[in-house]
Design an enzyme around this catalytic site. Structure first.
Site, PDB file in Angstrom:
ATOM      1  N   LYS A 191       0.859  -1.213   0.000  1.00 20.50           N
ATOM      2  CA  LYS A 191       0.000   0.000   0.000  1.00 20.50           C
ATOM      3  C   LYS A 191       0.880   1.243   0.000  1.00 20.50           C
ATOM      4  O   LYS A 191       0.658   2.177  -0.767  1.00 20.50           O
ATOM      5  CB  LYS A 191      -0.883   0.005   1.242  1.00 20.50           C
ATOM      6  CG  LYS A 191      -1.540   1.352   1.553  1.00 20.50           C
ATOM      7  CD  LYS A 191      -2.420   1.331   2.777  1.00 20.50           C
ATOM      8  CE  LYS A 191      -1.696   1.581   4.064  1.00 20.50           C
ATOM      9  NZ  LYS A 191      -1.368   2.972   4.370  1.00 20.50           N
ATOM     10  N   ASN A 192       1.923   1.251   0.822  1.00 22.45           N
ATOM     11  CA  ASN A 192       2.727   2.459   1.000  1.00 22.45           C
ATOM     12  C   ASN A 192       3.751   2.686  -0.099  1.00 22.45           C
ATOM     13  O   ASN A 192       4.429   3.708  -0.099  1.00 22.45           O
ATOM     14  CB  ASN A 192       3.370   2.468   2.384  1.00 22.45           C
ATOM     15  CG  ASN A 192       2.316   2.675   3.465  1.00 22.45           C
ATOM     16  OD1 ASN A 192       1.165   3.010   3.172  1.00 22.45           O
ATOM     17  ND2 ASN A 192       2.691   2.447   4.702  1.00 22.45           N
ATOM     18  N   CYS A 228      -4.964  12.867  12.444  1.00 24.47           N
ATOM     19  CA  CYS A 228      -5.730  11.615  12.418  1.00 24.47           C
ATOM     20  C   CYS A 228      -5.549  10.956  13.788  1.00 24.47           C
ATOM     21  O   CYS A 228      -4.934  11.528  14.683  1.00 24.47           O
ATOM     22  CB  CYS A 228      -5.238  10.707  11.292  1.00 24.47           C
ATOM     23  SG  CYS A 228      -3.643  10.004  11.637  1.00 24.47           S
ATOM     24  N   ARG A 247       0.164  15.008  12.600  1.00 22.12           N
ATOM     25  CA  ARG A 247       0.644  14.741  11.227  1.00 22.12           C
ATOM     26  C   ARG A 247       0.861  16.037  10.425  1.00 22.12           C
ATOM     27  O   ARG A 247       0.238  16.274   9.398  1.00 22.12           O
ATOM     28  CB  ARG A 247      -0.315  13.814  10.489  1.00 22.12           C
ATOM     29  CG  ARG A 247      -0.840  12.642  11.262  1.00 22.12           C
ATOM     30  CD  ARG A 247      -0.160  11.302  11.163  1.00 22.12           C
ATOM     31  NE  ARG A 247       0.391  10.817   9.967  1.00 22.12           N
ATOM     32  CZ  ARG A 247      -0.072   9.769   9.254  1.00 22.12           C
ATOM     33  NH1 ARG A 247      -1.201   9.230   9.611  1.00 22.12           N
ATOM     34  NH2 ARG A 247       0.576   9.322   8.223  1.00 22.12           N
ATOM     35  N   ASP A 305       4.735   1.028  12.019  1.00 28.24           N
ATOM     36  CA  ASP A 305       3.500   0.404  11.501  1.00 28.24           C
ATOM     37  C   ASP A 305       3.329  -1.018  11.986  1.00 28.24           C
ATOM     38  O   ASP A 305       2.297  -1.638  11.736  1.00 28.24           O
ATOM     39  CB  ASP A 305       3.495   0.418   9.964  1.00 28.24           C
ATOM     40  CG  ASP A 305       3.326   1.825   9.444  1.00 28.24           C
ATOM     41  OD1 ASP A 305       3.534   2.024   8.234  1.00 28.24           O
ATOM     42  OD2 ASP A 305       3.019   2.717  10.244  1.00 28.24           O
ATOM     43  N   ARG A 309      -8.783  -0.555   4.484  1.00 30.37           N
ATOM     44  CA  ARG A 309      -7.947   0.466   3.842  1.00 30.37           C
ATOM     45  C   ARG A 309      -6.561  -0.079   3.584  1.00 30.37           C
ATOM     46  O   ARG A 309      -5.860   0.347   2.688  1.00 30.37           O
ATOM     47  CB  ARG A 309      -7.831   1.710   4.750  1.00 30.37           C
ATOM     48  CG  ARG A 309      -9.074   2.541   4.834  1.00 30.37           C
ATOM     49  CD  ARG A 309      -8.875   3.786   5.666  1.00 30.37           C
ATOM     50  NE  ARG A 309      -7.715   4.562   5.202  1.00 30.37           N
ATOM     51  CZ  ARG A 309      -7.366   5.733   5.749  1.00 30.37           C
ATOM     52  NH1 ARG A 309      -8.067   6.234   6.745  1.00 30.37           N
ATOM     53  NH2 ARG A 309      -6.321   6.401   5.294  1.00 30.37           N
TER      54      ARG A 309
HETATM   55  C1  EPZ Z   1       4.246   7.101   6.041  1.00 27.76           C
HETATM   56  O1  EPZ Z   1       3.444   8.143   6.543  1.00 27.76           O
HETATM   57  C2  EPZ Z   1       3.340   5.883   6.001  1.00 27.76           C
HETATM   58  N1  EPZ Z   1       2.212   6.142   5.105  1.00 27.76           N
HETATM   59  C3  EPZ Z   1       2.836   5.587   7.414  1.00 27.76           C
HETATM   60  O2  EPZ Z   1       2.061   4.393   7.341  1.00 27.76           O
HETATM   61  C4  EPZ Z   1       4.039   5.336   8.322  1.00 27.76           C
HETATM   62  O3  EPZ Z   1       3.587   5.141   9.637  1.00 27.76           O
HETATM   63  C5  EPZ Z   1       4.978   6.555   8.280  1.00 27.76           C
HETATM   64  O4  EPZ Z   1       5.357   6.830   6.919  1.00 27.76           O
HETATM   65  C6  EPZ Z   1       6.241   6.338   9.095  1.00 27.76           C
HETATM   66  O5  EPZ Z   1       6.912   5.208   8.621  1.00 27.76           O
HETATM   67  C7  EPZ Z   1       2.414   6.064   3.773  1.00 27.76           C
HETATM   68  O6  EPZ Z   1       3.504   5.798   3.302  1.00 27.76           O
HETATM   69  C8  EPZ Z   1       1.209   6.310   2.906  1.00 27.76           C
HETATM   70  P1  EPZ Z   1       6.197  10.534   8.126  1.00 27.76           P
HETATM   71  P2  EPZ Z   1       4.017   9.662   6.542  1.00 27.76           P
HETATM   72  O7  EPZ Z   1       6.089  11.778   7.331  1.00 27.76           O
HETATM   73  O8  EPZ Z   1       4.840   9.898   5.341  1.00 27.76           O
HETATM   74  C9  EPZ Z   1       6.317  13.834  11.441  1.00 27.76           C
HETATM   75  C10 EPZ Z   1       0.219   3.006   7.702  1.00 27.76           C
HETATM   76  O9  EPZ Z   1      -0.223   2.496   8.743  1.00 27.76           O
HETATM   77  N2  EPZ Z   1       6.261  14.783  10.319  1.00 27.76           N
HETATM   78  O10 EPZ Z   1       7.408   9.689   7.987  1.00 27.76           O
HETATM   79  O11 EPZ Z   1       2.873  10.564   6.799  1.00 27.76           O
HETATM   80  C11 EPZ Z   1       4.986  13.109  11.604  1.00 27.76           C
HETATM   81  O12 EPZ Z   1       4.103  13.876  12.385  1.00 27.76           O
HETATM   82  C12 EPZ Z   1       0.676   4.451   7.699  1.00 27.76           C
HETATM   83  O13 EPZ Z   1       0.344   2.385   6.600  1.00 27.76           O
HETATM   84  C13 EPZ Z   1       6.413  16.144  10.585  1.00 27.76           C
HETATM   85  O14 EPZ Z   1       6.587  16.556  11.740  1.00 27.76           O
HETATM   86  O15 EPZ Z   1       4.937   9.625   7.829  1.00 27.76           O
HETATM   87  C14 EPZ Z   1       5.398  11.847  12.299  1.00 27.76           C
HETATM   88  O16 EPZ Z   1       5.500  12.100  13.682  1.00 27.76           O
HETATM   89  C15 EPZ Z   1       0.432   5.134   9.046  1.00 27.76           C
HETATM   90  N3  EPZ Z   1       6.356  17.018   9.554  1.00 27.76           N
HETATM   91  C16 EPZ Z   1       6.799  11.570  11.733  1.00 27.76           C
HETATM   92  O17 EPZ Z   1       7.238  12.784  11.144  1.00 27.76           O
HETATM   93  C17 EPZ Z   1       6.171  16.604   8.256  1.00 27.76           C
HETATM   94  O18 EPZ Z   1       6.145  17.463   7.339  1.00 27.76           O
HETATM   95  C18 EPZ Z   1       6.807  10.495  10.658  1.00 27.76           C
HETATM   96  O19 EPZ Z   1       5.933  10.899   9.649  1.00 27.76           O
HETATM   97  C19 EPZ Z   1       6.019  15.226   8.006  1.00 27.76           C
HETATM   98  C20 EPZ Z   1       6.070  14.338   9.055  1.00 27.76           C
END
Ligand code: EPZ
Length: 424
Positions: free
Chosen positions: A22-23, A118, A123, A307, A400
């Protein structure tokens, strides 16, 4: 509303084939915005989240659909792209936000709703925005929209404050058509980033270092349409590994990439689960005596994946001794712990750590699903609990992220069915 009925207490046994990731599918489908004409994406899982990104592409003026003739294949025809992404779809699925990079690269202007938070956290998208600014875009926030503008993106140097997966993907996509070289430092190293890069390279992009913390992108004038097959879903595989272990069964999980599951395999092995890795499969043998408690700390790849945190926590509720599970990536990813307690787990929360004292058994009960991986954790716990567990999944979270999960679990002996919802 979806209700899943689980009759627990039976070991899982048999062979399980993993679906496409998915990711990886979501950013790769977003990246089709950068490619003209007709591209074909294969090994795409049938998931609600994929349908959402397809609807986003359609709202942007592309034609996108699951192929009627070839399963797990999405065709995309891109003849023109609008610059405004629809509010209701972006707020429905946060991952839609990373269309900002491709739209900005193609149109010089992108207007994307600021995603809300969420269940697992606020996020924010500040790192995405800083990334667009590093490529010369002017970005402002107006009426709940992020508006990014740049006549022509210019290659730049961008150091991520945190190795955000989505921000790394947005910037990498935008940089493919920028003028000159872009250096992305402290980049996320998740396998889905390398898969996105491989897709873009096949389309003519010049990217070096994806999968490491320094990615170099040399901008090109134009990309070309491609046919591409997505990597398998390492989180689905990890989820089934934990399910086989907690039910003390024996499952062969096929279609995986072993090095993507190192951290999960090692942690289960440390607890006493027998794991045998081969070229594209892993055998998990949970039969025998109780496992021992282990500590888990989530980290960016190649560390233990956030995850998989809910799923390993579910597994540890039955381990002998006290486990400490620490969540370092998201600020609120313990919702499942409250529901696991309803099944008899002994869990205390202390800040970003959950102290799990193993119990001899779990007992089935009705529980609520707050987010995708919390749902996976409750599914796993229900498979091990004595008696019936009913998952109330109001927002279809599990569908999902897990393709045909009921049929696939039944295929390895899981007694899972969709409960008929009697609306009074
Ligand atoms: C991706 O989300 C995945 N989703 C998430 O999987 C996964 O948990 C996450 O990466 C971490 O591995 C997809 O790939 C579609 P991040 P993403 O940006 O990109 C902070 C699932 O269950 N952050 O790496 O949104 C954020 O708040 C989902 O399949 C900022 O502060 O994750 C978080 O604390 C859930 N500012 C941390 O970084 C930003 O601009 C990691 O978020 C972006 C992120």
């Amino acid at each position: 509303m979806q209700r899943l009925l689980i009759k627990g207490g039976k070991p899982l046994n048999g062979k399980y084939r993993v679906s496409g990731s998915k990711n990886a599918a979501l950013p790769i489908l977003a990246a089709t915005i950068l490619l003209p004409d007709h591209s074909v994406i294969k090994n795409v899982p049938n998931l609600l989240d994929v349908i959402t990104i397809i609807r986003v592409l359609r709202a942007l003026g592309l034609r996108a659909e699951y192929s009627q003739s070839v399963p797990n294949t999405v065709d995309v025809w891109n003849n023109s792209v609008k610059h405004v992404a629809p509010y209701e779809l972006v707020t429905k699925m946060r991952a839609s936000f990373f269309v900002i990079g491709p739209i900005l690269a193609i149109k010089g202007l992108a207007k994307i709703p600021l995603p809300g938070g969420c269940a697992i956290g606020s996020r924010p998208v500040d790192i995405h925005i800083k990334g667009m600014e590093a490529l010369g875009a002017r970005v402002k926030l107006e009426h709940g929209f992020v508006i990014a503008e740049a006549k022509k993106l210019k290659g730049g140097r961008f150091y991520l404050d945190f190795p955000s997966v989505g921000a790394t993907e947005s910037v990498m996509m935008a940089a493919t058509l920028a003028e000159g070289e872009t250096l992305i430092e402290n980049a996320a190293k998740e396998p889905e980033i390398a898969d996105l890069a491989n897709f873009l390279i096949k389309a003519g992009a010049q990217i070096v270092g994806a999968g490491t913390d320094v990615i170099k992108v040399s901008g090109v004038k134009q990309l070309r349409p491609v046919e591409y097959s997505i990597i398998p879903d390492r989180i689905e595989a990890g989820t089934i590994m934990a399910a086989a272990a907690i039910t003390m069964g024996k499952v062969m999980i096929e279609g995986i990439i072993p090095e993507q599951l190192e951290a999960v395999a090692r942690k289960l092995q440390e607890s006493g689960v027998r794991i045998k890795m081969a070229a594209d499969r892993v055998e998990v043998d949970g039969s025998g005596d109780r496992f021992k408690a282990v500590d888990v700390k989530t980290m960016p790849f190649p560390g233990f994946p956030t995850d998989m945190q809910p799923q390993i926590a579910a597994f540890l509720t039955l381990a002998k001794g006290t486990s400490v599970v620490s969540e370092t990536i998201f600020e609120n990813r313990f919702m499942h712990m409250h529901e696991l307690r309803r099944l008899g787990a002994d869990i205390k929360l202390e800040g970003q750590s959950a102290i799990i004292n193993g119990v001899a058994k779990l007992s089935g009960a009705p529980v609520k699903v707050s987010d995708l991986r919390a749902g996976a954790a409750l599914l796993i716990a229900g498979l091990a609990a004595d008696g019936e567990t009913e998952l109330e999944d109001r927002d279809h979270h599990i569908s999902r992220g897990y393709e045909n999960i009921i049929e696939k679990l039944r295929g390895i002996g899981g007694d899972v069915s969709k409960a008929v919802v009697h609306v009074p």
